[in-house]
Scaffold this motif. Structure first.
Motif, PDB file in Angstrom:
ATOM      1  N   GLY A 171     -29.129  -1.120  -3.435  1.00 59.08           N
ATOM      2  CA  GLY A 171     -29.721  -1.438  -2.136  1.00 59.08           C
ATOM      3  C   GLY A 171     -29.257  -2.786  -1.632  1.00 59.08           C
ATOM      4  O   GLY A 171     -28.968  -2.957  -0.432  1.00 59.08           O
ATOM      5  N   ILE A 172     -29.165  -3.746  -2.536  1.00 57.02           N
ATOM      6  CA  ILE A 172     -28.686  -5.084  -2.172  1.00 57.02           C
ATOM      7  C   ILE A 172     -27.195  -5.058  -1.865  1.00 57.02           C
ATOM      8  O   ILE A 172     -26.732  -5.613  -0.860  1.00 57.02           O
ATOM      9  N   ILE A 173     -26.426  -4.383  -2.722  1.00 55.24           N
ATOM     10  CA  ILE A 173     -24.969  -4.360  -2.576  1.00 55.24           C
ATOM     11  C   ILE A 173     -24.552  -3.648  -1.290  1.00 55.24           C
ATOM     12  O   ILE A 173     -23.691  -4.139  -0.537  1.00 55.24           O
ATOM     13  N   ALA A 174     -25.170  -2.505  -1.031  1.00 53.48           N
ATOM     14  CA  ALA A 174     -24.775  -1.703   0.134  1.00 53.48           C
ATOM     15  C   ALA A 174     -25.083  -2.394   1.449  1.00 53.48           C
ATOM     16  O   ALA A 174     -24.427  -2.147   2.465  1.00 53.48           O
ATOM     17  N   SER A 175     -26.075  -3.269   1.443  1.00 50.53           N
ATOM     18  CA  SER A 175     -26.469  -3.947   2.684  1.00 50.53           C
ATOM     19  C   SER A 175     -25.727  -5.261   2.899  1.00 50.53           C
ATOM     20  O   SER A 175     -25.922  -5.924   3.918  1.00 50.53           O
ATOM     21  N   SER A 176     -24.877  -5.638   1.934  1.00 50.18           N
ATOM     22  CA  SER A 176     -24.168  -6.914   2.072  1.00 50.18           C
ATOM     23  C   SER A 176     -22.946  -6.753   2.976  1.00 50.18           C
ATOM     24  O   SER A 176     -22.334  -5.688   3.047  1.00 50.18           O
ATOM     25  N   ALA A 177     -22.587  -7.839   3.636  1.00 53.52           N
ATOM     26  CA  ALA A 177     -21.423  -7.844   4.520  1.00 53.52           C
ATOM     27  C   ALA A 177     -20.224  -8.550   3.886  1.00 53.52           C
ATOM     28  O   ALA A 177     -19.078  -8.289   4.243  1.00 53.52           O
ATOM     29  N   ARG A 178     -20.495  -9.427   2.918  1.00 58.70           N
ATOM     30  CA  ARG A 178     -19.419 -10.218   2.311  1.00 58.70           C
ATOM     31  C   ARG A 178     -19.653 -10.318   0.790  1.00 58.70           C
ATOM     32  O   ARG A 178     -19.987 -11.394   0.281  1.00 58.70           O
ATOM     33  N   ALA A 188     -19.584 -15.922   1.139  1.00 60.34           N
ATOM     34  CA  ALA A 188     -20.123 -14.680   0.587  1.00 60.34           C
ATOM     35  C   ALA A 188     -21.635 -14.608   0.757  1.00 60.34           C
ATOM     36  O   ALA A 188     -22.328 -15.637   0.774  1.00 60.34           O
ATOM     37  N   ASP A 189     -22.153 -13.380   0.888  1.00 60.96           N
ATOM     38  CA  ASP A 189     -23.605 -13.198   0.976  1.00 60.96           C
ATOM     39  C   ASP A 189     -24.174 -12.406  -0.197  1.00 60.96           C
ATOM     40  O   ASP A 189     -25.374 -12.214  -0.308  1.00 60.96           O
ATOM     41  N   ALA A 214     -26.257 -20.330  -3.610  1.00 54.49           N
ATOM     42  CA  ALA A 214     -27.026 -20.595  -2.401  1.00 54.49           C
ATOM     43  C   ALA A 214     -26.641 -19.634  -1.274  1.00 54.49           C
ATOM     44  O   ALA A 214     -25.457 -19.404  -1.019  1.00 54.49           O
ATOM     45  N   GLY A 215     -27.639 -19.049  -0.632  1.00 57.63           N
ATOM     46  CA  GLY A 215     -27.386 -18.151   0.480  1.00 57.63           C
ATOM     47  C   GLY A 215     -26.883 -16.783   0.084  1.00 57.63           C
ATOM     48  O   GLY A 215     -26.432 -16.019   0.947  1.00 57.63           O
ATOM     49  N   LYS A 216     -26.951 -16.461  -1.187  1.00 55.92           N
ATOM     50  CA  LYS A 216     -26.452 -15.169  -1.671  1.00 55.92           C
ATOM     51  C   LYS A 216     -27.561 -14.407  -2.379  1.00 55.92           C
ATOM     52  O   LYS A 216     -28.415 -14.999  -3.037  1.00 55.92           O
ATOM     53  N   ARG A 217     -27.503 -13.090  -2.268  1.00 57.58           N
ATOM     54  CA  ARG A 217     -28.318 -12.242  -3.120  1.00 57.58           C
ATOM     55  C   ARG A 217     -27.470 -11.902  -4.343  1.00 57.58           C
ATOM     56  O   ARG A 217     -26.278 -11.615  -4.219  1.00 57.58           O
ATOM     57  N   VAL A 218     -28.074 -11.970  -5.517  1.00 59.89           N
ATOM     58  CA  VAL A 218     -27.326 -11.868  -6.764  1.00 59.89           C
ATOM     59  C   VAL A 218     -27.777 -10.648  -7.555  1.00 59.89           C
ATOM     60  O   VAL A 218     -28.977 -10.456  -7.795  1.00 59.89           O
ATOM     61  N   GLN A 236     -18.970   2.527   3.375  1.00 59.30           N
ATOM     62  CA  GLN A 236     -17.712   1.991   3.891  1.00 59.30           C
ATOM     63  C   GLN A 236     -17.504   0.551   3.415  1.00 59.30           C
ATOM     64  O   GLN A 236     -18.458  -0.232   3.382  1.00 59.30           O
ATOM     65  N   PRO A 237     -16.278   0.201   3.020  1.00 61.41           N
ATOM     66  CA  PRO A 237     -16.033  -1.160   2.531  1.00 61.41           C
ATOM     67  C   PRO A 237     -16.258  -2.204   3.609  1.00 61.41           C
ATOM     68  O   PRO A 237     -16.103  -1.935   4.805  1.00 61.41           O
ATOM     69  N   SER A 238     -16.639  -3.395   3.170  1.00 62.58           N
ATOM     70  CA  SER A 238     -16.824  -4.498   4.101  1.00 62.58           C
ATOM     71  C   SER A 238     -15.471  -4.964   4.628  1.00 62.58           C
ATOM     72  O   SER A 238     -14.410  -4.545   4.154  1.00 62.58           O
ATOM     73  N   SER A 239     -15.516  -5.845   5.580  1.00 64.34           N
ATOM     74  CA  SER A 239     -14.281  -6.405   6.147  1.00 64.34           C
ATOM     75  C   SER A 239     -13.991  -7.792   5.577  1.00 64.34           C
ATOM     76  O   SER A 239     -13.269  -8.585   6.178  1.00 64.34           O
ATOM     77  N   PHE A 240     -14.550  -8.078   4.391  1.00 62.28           N
ATOM     78  CA  PHE A 240     -14.382  -9.408   3.788  1.00 62.28           C
ATOM     79  C   PHE A 240     -12.944  -9.619   3.291  1.00 62.28           C
ATOM     80  O   PHE A 240     -12.453 -10.742   3.243  1.00 62.28           O
ATOM     81  N   ARG A 241     -12.294  -8.540   2.927  1.00 60.15           N
ATOM     82  CA  ARG A 241     -10.897  -8.633   2.503  1.00 60.15           C
ATOM     83  C   ARG A 241      -9.994  -8.589   3.733  1.00 60.15           C
ATOM     84  O   ARG A 241      -9.685  -7.528   4.253  1.00 60.15           O
ATOM     85  N   THR A 242      -9.581  -9.738   4.182  1.00 64.47           N
ATOM     86  CA  THR A 242      -8.761  -9.811   5.392  1.00 64.47           C
ATOM     87  C   THR A 242      -7.304 -10.098   5.045  1.00 64.47           C
ATOM     88  O   THR A 242      -6.984 -10.598   3.953  1.00 64.47           O
ATOM     89  N   ALA A 243      -6.440  -9.816   5.974  1.00 60.44           N
ATOM     90  CA  ALA A 243      -5.023 -10.131   5.791  1.00 60.44           C
ATOM     91  C   ALA A 243      -4.820 -11.633   5.660  1.00 60.44           C
ATOM     92  O   ALA A 243      -3.949 -12.107   4.918  1.00 60.44           O
ATOM     93  N   ASP A 244      -5.646 -12.386   6.377  1.00 62.81           N
ATOM     94  CA  ASP A 244      -5.546 -13.844   6.310  1.00 62.81           C
ATOM     95  C   ASP A 244      -5.915 -14.352   4.919  1.00 62.81           C
ATOM     96  O   ASP A 244      -5.244 -15.246   4.380  1.00 62.81           O
ATOM     97  N   LEU A 245      -6.968 -13.792   4.315  1.00 66.15           N
ATOM     98  CA  LEU A 245      -7.357 -14.206   2.968  1.00 66.15           C
ATOM     99  C   LEU A 245      -6.258 -13.848   1.962  1.00 66.15           C
ATOM    100  O   LEU A 245      -5.917 -14.667   1.099  1.00 66.15           O
ATOM    101  N   GLU A 246      -5.698 -12.657   2.093  1.00 64.52           N
ATOM    102  CA  GLU A 246      -4.631 -12.257   1.180  1.00 64.52           C
ATOM    103  C   GLU A 246      -3.437 -13.204   1.292  1.00 64.52           C
ATOM    104  O   GLU A 246      -2.842 -13.604   0.283  1.00 64.52           O
ATOM    105  N   LYS A 247      -3.104 -13.606   2.509  1.00 63.23           N
ATOM    106  CA  LYS A 247      -1.981 -14.524   2.728  1.00 63.23           C
ATOM    107  C   LYS A 247      -2.275 -15.891   2.108  1.00 63.23           C
ATOM    108  O   LYS A 247      -1.418 -16.491   1.448  1.00 63.23           O
TER     109      LYS A 247
END
Length: 545
Positions: free
Chosen positions: A191-198, A262-263, A284-288, A329-340
């Protein structure tokens, strides 16, 4: 059969083939029998604490039970720091300790060995009489695995000379535990994981032991989560494009920025201690969500939002299945910019080198040694402020990084490295150690490495001080002179012992030192003394990510 013969036979029957120790009155005949009758490899140490650390290094490198032996009284008291190190690291070990004869209360080395051992946190298994030796040995071995700590097998000397017929006990068979998660715990976590955005996945040595690498990579793809590890998980995701590396006080800049955004943190088999959480600032600011095979590790160092007791691989597989059923559906936390950013990140560009003719910057030293030393290696890191850099050295697999700072004690690294090198003689073992730790527990045991003909490469970060104390005195505007030391010439002493050596006093000399390593003789350890400046180092290190 005599009692000491029974002890040796029972150890061998439980798979013991390598023992580290210092012989004395209380264990002399056990050690002799192990060698003569059973062809057990016996590695003699110069000090009892070093024997225990060798056993721990061997255990960490092999994943098997480490075994050491010492005599009674001072032989056992000398092991105290090493025993606590094993307890802190939760390393299954067996310490076979002689005890003074029961009937001789005035024996010079008489001591309440039970009270001593209990104070360290290690377990105590008394051999009750000659009839119970095989049973007591078996119990000690089983306890070491089940309790994940050193167990001291206490054997009074008089029992060793009693006659008895040997009755073997079944050998221990420890299949891996594949504990499935409780459905309610799993539902809460998802429930926590599925509702996270990052979300971010953090893997520790427990995930390594579970063999969870591929399934965690798959879970990261399903969630769109970057991957990170604790220090003891170093190298677990090294070939992955969204690998953040170490999560904690040693995180690099790109990782630090990502972790701050990250959240949700999904932890598999990692301890959430202050190193891994950067004093809990990274929580801080994250659900664990914390997944661990041992329920006592959940909420141990940090209170989490959801705990799941279970095997890392089994839990991750269950999560993937349930997320697929929910069409997550996977989050959008993995961006092309982060990979670069991760692909282009070079730690050498994150600081201004402070080397000069006479001393090298430990950061630059570590980066060049990391690239230039043999890549198929084990790396052992002693405790000290130098380890803030040394712990970032790369290894082929997480188990190839062996640490000796569970108790925060310097000087345990050399003996730990010897144990690891004995465990895997087919490739080099690199030991990173500070000058203080080297003088405290490394110098005398270097002769053991020479005697054994180990492929050991020792890198001494020499700033001529007890660095952790130096930095505190400087930070408070006090005189650091008391922390400074005028050591002997490390290279000259190592050469006299039979090592090849190289001294680094400037960046120009690093390549020459690497050539010494490249051209080293088989069976001849190498010592590299790298000179650093205590005052410069104290300006470099502080609380940082």
């Amino acid at each position: 059969m005599l009692g000491h013969d029974v002890v040796a036979r029972a150890l061998v029957d439980h798979g013991v083939d390598t023992v580290f120790g210092v012989l004395g009155d209380g264990n002399l005949f056990i050690g002799e029998n192990l060698q003569r009758e059973h062809d057990v490899t016996f590695i003699g140490a110069t000090h009892e604490a070093n024997a225990v650390c060798m056993a721990e290094g061997w255990a960490k490198a092999t994943g098997r039970l480490g075994v050491a032996t010492v005599t009674h009284g001072p032989g056992l008291t000398n092991t105290i720091t090493a025993l606590v190190e094993g307890v802190k690291n939760e390393t299954p070990m067996l310490l076979v300790a002689g005890d003074t004869p029961i009937e001789n209360e005035q024996h010079l080395q008489n001591l309440d060995q039970h009270a001593l051992v209990v104070a360290t946190g290690a377990g105590f298994q008394a051999v009750r009489n000659v009839e119970t030796i095989a049973e007591d040995v078996s119990s000690a071995v089983r306890r070491a695995h089940a309790e994940r700590r050193p167990i001291v097998l206490n054997i009074p000397l008089n029992i060793e000379w009693d006659e008895v017929e040997y009755q073997p006990r079944p050998a221990l068979n420890t299949p891996p535990v594949r504990l499935a998660p409780d459905p309610d715990q799993l539902e809460s976590a998802l429930g926590i994981i599925a509702s996270s955005a990052r979300p971010i996945i953090l893997a520790g040595r427990g995930a390594v032991a579970s063999g969870a690498r591929e399934v965690l990579i798959q879970l990261g793809d399903v969630l769109g989560a970057p991957l990170a590890t604790s220090v003891l998980g170093t190298g677990f995701f090294s070939d992955q494009p969204f690998n953040l590396g170490i999560h904690g006080t040693l995180s690099h800049e790109v990782a630090g920025e990502t972790l701050a955004m990250a959240d949700c943190l999904i932890v598999f088999g990692a301890s959430l201690n202050f190193f891994t959480t950067d004093y809990q600032s990274l929580l801080a600011g994250k659900r664990v969500v914390h997944v661990n095979l041992d329920p006592s590790h959940i909420d141990r160092h940090a209170i989490v939002d959801s705990g799941v007791v279970g095997d890392a691989r089994v839990v991750a597989e269950a999560m993937i299945q349930l997320l697929a059923e929910a069409e997550h559906q996977p989050s959008s936390f993995r961006t092309a910019d982060l990979e670069k950013k991760l692909r282009e990140f070079d730690p050498a560009n994150t600081y201004e080198d402070k080397s000069y003719d006479g001393a090298v910057d430990p950061r630059t030293l570590t980066r060049q040694l990391d690239a230039g030393l043999p890549q198929d290696r084990q790396v052992v890191v002693d405790a000290g402020r130098f380890m803030l850099d040394a712990l970032t050295m790369s290894v082929p697999q997480p188990r190839d990084l062996v640490t000796s700072h569970g108790f925060g004690a310097i000087g345990l690294g050399m003996s730990t490295a010897i144990g690891a090198a004995v465990a895997d003689p087919t490739r080099p073992t690199v030991l990173c150690i500070g000058d203080g730790g080297y003088m405290m527990g490394g110098l005398t045991e270097l002769s053991t490495a020479v005697h054994l003909g180990l492929d050991l490469i020792v890198v001494v970060y020499n700033d001529g001080s007890y660095g952790a104390e130096h930095i505190q005195l400087v930070a408070k505007g006090m005189d650091p002179t008391a922390s400074l030391h005028d050591w002997p010439d490390f290279c000259a002493v190592a050469t006299s012992m039979g090592c090849d050596t190289a001294k680094i006093t400037s960046l120009d000399e690093i390549d020459a030192a690497l050539e010494v390593v490249k051209n080293r003789e088989a069976g001849k350890p190498v010592l590299i003394e790298a000179c650093t400046d205590a005052d410069v180092v104290s300006t470099i290190y502080g609380h940082h990510r």
